[in-house]
Design an enzyme around this catalytic site. Structure first.
Site, PDB file in Angstrom:
ATOM      1  N   GLY A   1     -41.827   0.236  13.382  1.00 57.00           N
ATOM      2  CA  GLY A   1     -41.578  -0.923  14.218  1.00 57.00           C
ATOM      3  C   GLY A   1     -40.596  -0.602  15.317  1.00 57.00           C
ATOM      4  O   GLY A   1     -39.960   0.452  15.327  1.00 57.00           O
ATOM      5  N   PRO A   2     -40.445  -1.492  16.258  1.00 60.58           N
ATOM      6  CA  PRO A   2     -39.504  -1.289  17.363  1.00 60.58           C
ATOM      7  C   PRO A   2     -38.066  -1.239  16.852  1.00 60.58           C
ATOM      8  O   PRO A   2     -37.772  -1.623  15.720  1.00 60.58           O
ATOM      9  CB  PRO A   2     -39.743  -2.502  18.269  1.00 60.58           C
ATOM     10  CG  PRO A   2     -41.065  -3.060  17.847  1.00 60.58           C
ATOM     11  CD  PRO A   2     -41.207  -2.744  16.400  1.00 60.58           C
ATOM     12  N   PRO A   3     -37.138  -0.778  17.682  1.00 63.28           N
ATOM     13  CA  PRO A   3     -35.729  -0.746  17.260  1.00 63.28           C
ATOM     14  C   PRO A   3     -35.180  -2.149  17.022  1.00 63.28           C
ATOM     15  O   PRO A   3     -35.564  -3.109  17.682  1.00 63.28           O
ATOM     16  CB  PRO A   3     -35.022  -0.073  18.450  1.00 63.28           C
ATOM     17  CG  PRO A   3     -36.096   0.671  19.170  1.00 63.28           C
ATOM     18  CD  PRO A   3     -37.348  -0.121  18.988  1.00 63.28           C
TER      19      PRO A   3
ATOM     20  N   THR B   1     -35.458  -4.059  14.243  1.00 63.93           N
ATOM     21  CA  THR B   1     -36.257  -4.977  13.439  1.00 63.93           C
ATOM     22  C   THR B   1     -35.881  -4.954  11.964  1.00 63.93           C
ATOM     23  O   THR B   1     -36.554  -5.591  11.162  1.00 63.93           O
ATOM     24  CB  THR B   1     -37.748  -4.646  13.601  1.00 63.93           C
ATOM     25  OG1 THR B   1     -37.962  -3.256  13.332  1.00 63.93           O
ATOM     26  CG2 THR B   1     -38.222  -4.964  15.002  1.00 63.93           C
TER      27      THR B   1
ATOM     28  N   THR C   1     -33.777   0.021   8.683  1.00 64.37           N
ATOM     29  CA  THR C   1     -32.728   0.685   7.908  1.00 64.37           C
ATOM     30  C   THR C   1     -32.096  -0.262   6.898  1.00 64.37           C
ATOM     31  O   THR C   1     -31.827   0.115   5.747  1.00 64.37           O
ATOM     32  CB  THR C   1     -31.660   1.245   8.854  1.00 64.37           C
ATOM     33  OG1 THR C   1     -32.280   2.135   9.791  1.00 64.37           O
ATOM     34  CG2 THR C   1     -30.596   2.003   8.085  1.00 64.37           C
TER      35      THR C   1
ATOM     36  N   SER D   1     -56.782  -1.408  26.485  1.00 61.13           N
ATOM     37  CA  SER D   1     -56.764  -2.806  26.074  1.00 61.13           C
ATOM     38  C   SER D   1     -56.959  -3.764  27.238  1.00 61.13           C
ATOM     39  O   SER D   1     -56.768  -4.961  27.057  1.00 61.13           O
ATOM     40  CB  SER D   1     -55.425  -3.131  25.380  1.00 61.13           C
ATOM     41  OG  SER D   1     -54.352  -2.911  26.265  1.00 61.13           O
TER      42      SER D   1
ATOM     43  N   LYS E   1     -48.496  -9.193  21.110  1.00 64.09           N
ATOM     44  CA  LYS E   1     -49.179  -9.803  22.251  1.00 64.09           C
ATOM     45  C   LYS E   1     -49.303 -11.313  22.085  1.00 64.09           C
ATOM     46  O   LYS E   1     -49.097 -12.069  23.047  1.00 64.09           O
ATOM     47  CB  LYS E   1     -50.557  -9.164  22.426  1.00 64.09           C
ATOM     48  CG  LYS E   1     -50.505  -7.691  22.850  1.00 64.09           C
ATOM     49  CD  LYS E   1     -51.892  -7.089  22.957  1.00 64.09           C
ATOM     50  CE  LYS E   1     -51.837  -5.631  23.383  1.00 64.09           C
ATOM     51  NZ  LYS E   1     -53.170  -5.020  23.471  1.00 64.09           N
TER      52      LYS E   1
END
Length: 941
Positions: free
Chosen positions: A462-464, A466, A469, A813, A873
């Protein structure tokens, strides 16, 4: 070798002699130094510069005369010497005092090969400081000595080298002689003559013997002379050692006195420690604090060795780690304490005993008691809910794993209690032996290892920001296991995972073993952070390939670290990996992991996270209390939408922190203006005036945080010909909408694409235009079949642009968005501004349209294929107040599983299989006026 027939001759004064492969440094006169400098300026760098000819000393009969007759020595000048190259010529430093003697020049030569003067050298005493040119010959060095000669040479050389090593006082010198001895043992017959030159030049010997050795051009004769010289020198060394031993005995009195003084110093240190002990000190003692644990190094060293021995004895008998520990301990006791090898072995034993082996780590009963608790799953679920808001699917998957861990541990414990105890063949137990005793392996069995749970390797993608960790930390808390994090970002050396081999200087174990040592147990939770940023294969190895064994449940029960070199069981370790993307992870490594996607948070989830976690954290970090600061829901939502745009919450936390710091400054200034500040029972400063405004409203944010970074342009859309809105995922992991703009310009029927587009998205544009050209007649754009709408009636070009040109755009896309833009531009129909779409034209089916009995035209019909990033999206479209979204039919399951129900209720989704359905969903039923009078038959060609 060089082939020049003439060389300058340099006379070496007695007792200097230069042999091939050797180097020699000696002082020379100023005149000779100037001659050598002139020669260096004119000489070829690839050729030897000098012929070094030794000048013999006085004969045995003239040895009583202290004066050396130079003329007689020149007359007896030998004809053999060494071709040498000038290595260095050092100029003397100028003296500060005028009466000081002038220092000589220093010349360094490197011997290359034997030479012989073609004729006797005719010089006199007045020309000693010159370099006369003389013709030289190069004797042949070919030939292989016999095996018997080589073996005799090796025996004599090894005997001398062993004697020199034993007699060496300095450890470094001793190691050098031993390394040379190892080279002599492995030398081949072809290289024996070269080794003879090296050894004769290195050892001290009589001048006449070395002179005769230099004159020996035959390989067989040279080895015989070297053997005789080594035997002679060995005898000299043995006699010298006996004499030195006899002399050393005379110093026994001094040695005894030194030993007694050392004992006295040790007794004084013990008395000093006893007097400064707080428990036993009398009046006046134990108050100075002068002692320290750093004072008594000898006692600390002895305690460390005793502790090391106890740890080795605690290992299970018969295990591989105990065998290695015993073997290395014995080596440690044989090696002197001051040697380098002693420190290397001791460091290895400290690492070996610090690894949590099954016999030395925390008993499994403690973990089993936690898992047997009936409230284990309830407490684990409460722990996950307390640390994270939302992420329901991830929590459900983690609860499944924890439930399996509990059931499997209980089943293994029940099977272990019902199994009969294992004994040896004679029915007796083997007592644990001492480390210094021989460990018998014939009657000892390896301890039975717990099977454990071969759970999946979870990979959080996932993106940073989220919560990847922190999820690993929550799992460790739920299992009551130690948590260790290994950052793999930028790791480019395989040894950082597997460890360095002990042959290297400053070697050590890898990151896995270091994490186990810090955890102190063999079942920790290890988080492999940023696994997608591991360096690729290079000359250091492939770190990603080293992770394959670590992350394979079928192999990691015997993980081999290069430094420890003993199989380590990692099957009880729970590995969790995190990554921002799957593109850079190798396929074999990805195959070993179960991917769990963390797409990002909705704004409703961000609001709850900010209210429950972020705002209280920032208030406490900045010295405020809940009563001194509060943010309204509209202010929080404004921060999340206008000042941050990310999938995670890190930027949101920074923005909230900025607001809290601003109010902290105001509160500090407010305290300075009050007349009498007071403190409550909790120690918090309370102002006496009630004019403090603690609530932050939405209209105050621009004064605190500045102008919003995003001003909501995506909501200010317009319904225009040739413009549609597509769905994208930004580089920060946040979804959004992007207008696809097209216009007609005069030209020659070409397509122009702008907006920092990649190759894939450019191909999507070409495919979209081809589809529109093929179906121009059916769409009512042209009056007949086979007519290019870009050339009839007037030739035109289509310019397609995607805004935000500074950002790179690529990916499959945008196909249906481009088709809708082209159809809108050429037909004049407009797509409503509250509709956004994503999907790719992935395949084309060829059809023949039949009229009468012959083929009229070939057309293409596109299908819409699935795309990724649906959750981001859809969330981006929901933020932009899009009410209708067109998606591929294959992405229907993604919407049902990943999109929150509250978002789905506010939006309308159209799932399409073909472009025909996409056009109807975008423009509305009957808006384009399709011409469908032809019959389509599928071709089987």
């Amino acid at each position: 070798m060089p082939s020049s027939p003439r060389l300058p001759v340099l006379l070496l004064p007695h007792p200097l002699i230069l042999l091939p492969t050797a180097r020699l440094t000696f002082p020379i006169s100023r005149a000779l130094a100037e001659a050598i400098l002139t020669l260096l300026d004119d000489a070829d760098a690839t050729q030897p510069l000098l012929a070094a000819i030794p000048v013999p000393g006085p004969s045995e009969g003239d040895s009583h005369d202290s004066q050396f007759d130079v003329s007689s020595a020149i007359n007896s000048l030998p004809t053999y010497g060494t071709a040498a190259r000038v290595v260095r010529l050092v100029r003397p430093r100028s003296s500060s005092s005028p009466g000081a003697p002038r220092q000589p020049y220093l010349l360094s030569l490197h011997g290359l090969t034997r030479i012989r003067l073609a004729s006797p050298l005719q010089i006199d005493t007045t020309s000693l400081d010159t370099l006369p040119i003389h013709k030289v010959l190069y004797p042949s060095a070919e030939g292989t000595p016999s095996r018997e000669t080589v073996e005799a040479f090796k025996d004599a050389a090894l005997s001398l080298l062993d004697r020199l090593a034993k007699d060496s006082v300095q450890p470094q010198r001793k190691d050098d002689w031993l390394r040379v001895a190892a080279l002599v043992e492995d030398i081949s017959e072809q290289r024996a003559a070269w080794m003879a030159d090296v050894l004769v030049a290195a050892v001290s010997g009589q001048y006449g013997d070395k002179l005769a050795f230099m004159a020996a051009t035959d390989v067989e004769d040279r080895l015989h002379r070297a053997t005789e010289l080594f035997v002679k020198q060995s005898s000299i060394q043995e006699v010298s050692k006996k004499i030195a031993t006899a002399v050393d005995e005379s110093f026994s009195r001094q040695q005894k006195e030194y030993f007694l003084r050392q004992q006295l110093a040790a007794i004084q240190r013990e008395l000093h420690t006893l007097h400064n002990s707080p428990g036993t000190a009398g009046p006046g003692f134990g108050t100075g604090g002068a002692t320290s644990e750093l004072d008594d190094d000898d006692q600390a060293d002895a305690d460390d060795l005793a502790d090391l021995r106890r740890k080795i004895e605690a290992l299970d008998v018969g295990t591989e780690e105990r065998k290695v520990g015993v073997r290395e301990w014995r080596r440690l006791k044989r090696i002197p304490q001051g040697s380098v090898e002693n420190g290397v072995i001791r460091s290895y034993l400290e690492w070996l005993t610090s690894v949590p082996w099954p016999s030395t780590s925390t008993p499994a009963s403690a973990s089993l008691d936690i898992l047997k608790d009936h409230s284990f799953l309830t407490r684990a679920r409460a722990q996950l809910d307390a640390d994270h808001y939302g992420l329901d699917q991830i929590k459900r998957r983690l609860m499944e794993y924890l439930a399996i861990v509990r059931l499997r541990a209980i089943a293994d414990a029940a099977a272990a209690t019902s199994a009969p105890p294992q004994t040896e063949g004679n029915g007796a137990l083997v007592p644990a032996s001492s480390v210094d005793k021989v460990v018998s392996t014939s009657h000892s069995a390896s301890p039975q290892k717990s099977k454990g749970v071969k759970g999946p390797i979870l990979l959080f993608v996932g993106p940073p920001g989220t919560g990847k960790t922190s999820l690993g930390q929550s799992i460790a808390k739920a299992l009551d296991r130690p948590f260790q994090r290994i950052s793999l970002g930028g790791v480019r050396d395989e040894a950082e995972i597997r460890g360095h081999r002990r042959t290297y200087v400053a070697s050590g174990p890898g990151a896995i073993v270091q994490a186990l040592r810090k955890a102190g147990r063999n079942d920790p939770v290890i988080l492999l952070d940023e696994v997608d940023k591991v360096g690729h294969s290079n000359f250091h190895g492939d770190p990603a390939a080293a992770l394959l064994e670590v992350l394979d449940p079928e192999q990691n029960h015997s993980f081999n670290d290069h430094y420890i070199n003993v199989p380590i069981d990692l099957s009880q370790v729970l590995f969790i990996c995190t990554s921002n993307t799957l593109d850079t992870i190798s396929a074999p490594l990805l195959d070993r992991c179960e991917v769990v996607e963390l797409s990002g948070y909705t704004y409703d989830e961000k609001m709850h996270i900010a209210r429950r976690f972020l705002l209280p954290k920032q208030i406490q970090a900045n010295g405020l209390s809940d009563s001194q600061l509060a943010l309204t829901d509209s202010a929080l939502l404004h921060i999340a939408t206008m000042y941050t745009r990310e999938a995670g919450v890190r930027s949101l936390e920074r923005a909230i922190g900025a607001v809290v710091r601003y109010k902290a400054v105001e509160w500090a200034e407010h305290l300075d203006t009050v007349v009498a500040p007071s403190s409550n029972e909790e120690g918090t400063v309370v102002a006496t005036k009630s004019d403090w405004h603690a609530i932050v409203e939405e209209d105050e944010l621009e004064k605190i945080l500045g102008i919003p970074r995003w001003d909501g342009e995506e909501r200010e859309r317009e319904e225009k010909r040739g413009v549609v809105y597509g769905l994208v995922v930004t580089g920060m992991g946040e979804g959004g909408i992007l207008p696809v703009e097209s216009t007609v310009v005069p030209g020659a029927g070409r397509l122009k694409l702008t907006g920092s587009l990649g190759d894939v998205i450019k191909e999507s544009g070409e495919i979209a235009l081809s589809w529109v050209k093929t179906h121009a007649f059916e769409l009512g754009i042209t009056a007949g079949r086979g007519i290019d709408p870009l050339k009839v009636p007037d030739p035109i070009d289509i310019h397609l642009h995607l805004p935000s040109g500074a950002q790179k755009k690529d990916g499959p896309s945008a196909g249906i968005a481009m088709i809708c833009a082209f159809v809108s531009l050429l037909s004049g129909a407009c797509v409503p501004k509250d509709i956004a779409m994503t999907g790719e034209v992935g395949s084309f089916d060829h059809y023949f349209m039949i009229a009468s009995d012959f083929v009229v035209e070939i057309t293409l019909r596109g299908r819409v294929t699935p795309v990724g990033g649906i959750r981001m999206k859809v969330l981006g479209a929901h933020r932009a107040q899009i009410r209708k979204v067109i998606l591929p039919w294959a992405n229907r399951k993604d919407v049902e599983h990943d999109v929150a129900p509250e978002v789905r209720r506010e939006m309308q989704f159209f799932f399409v299989r073909t472009i025909d359905e996409a056009l109807e969903a975008a423009f509305g039923r009957g808006a384009l006026g399709w011409r469908r009078e032809t019959v389509l038959l599928e071709s089987r060609l």
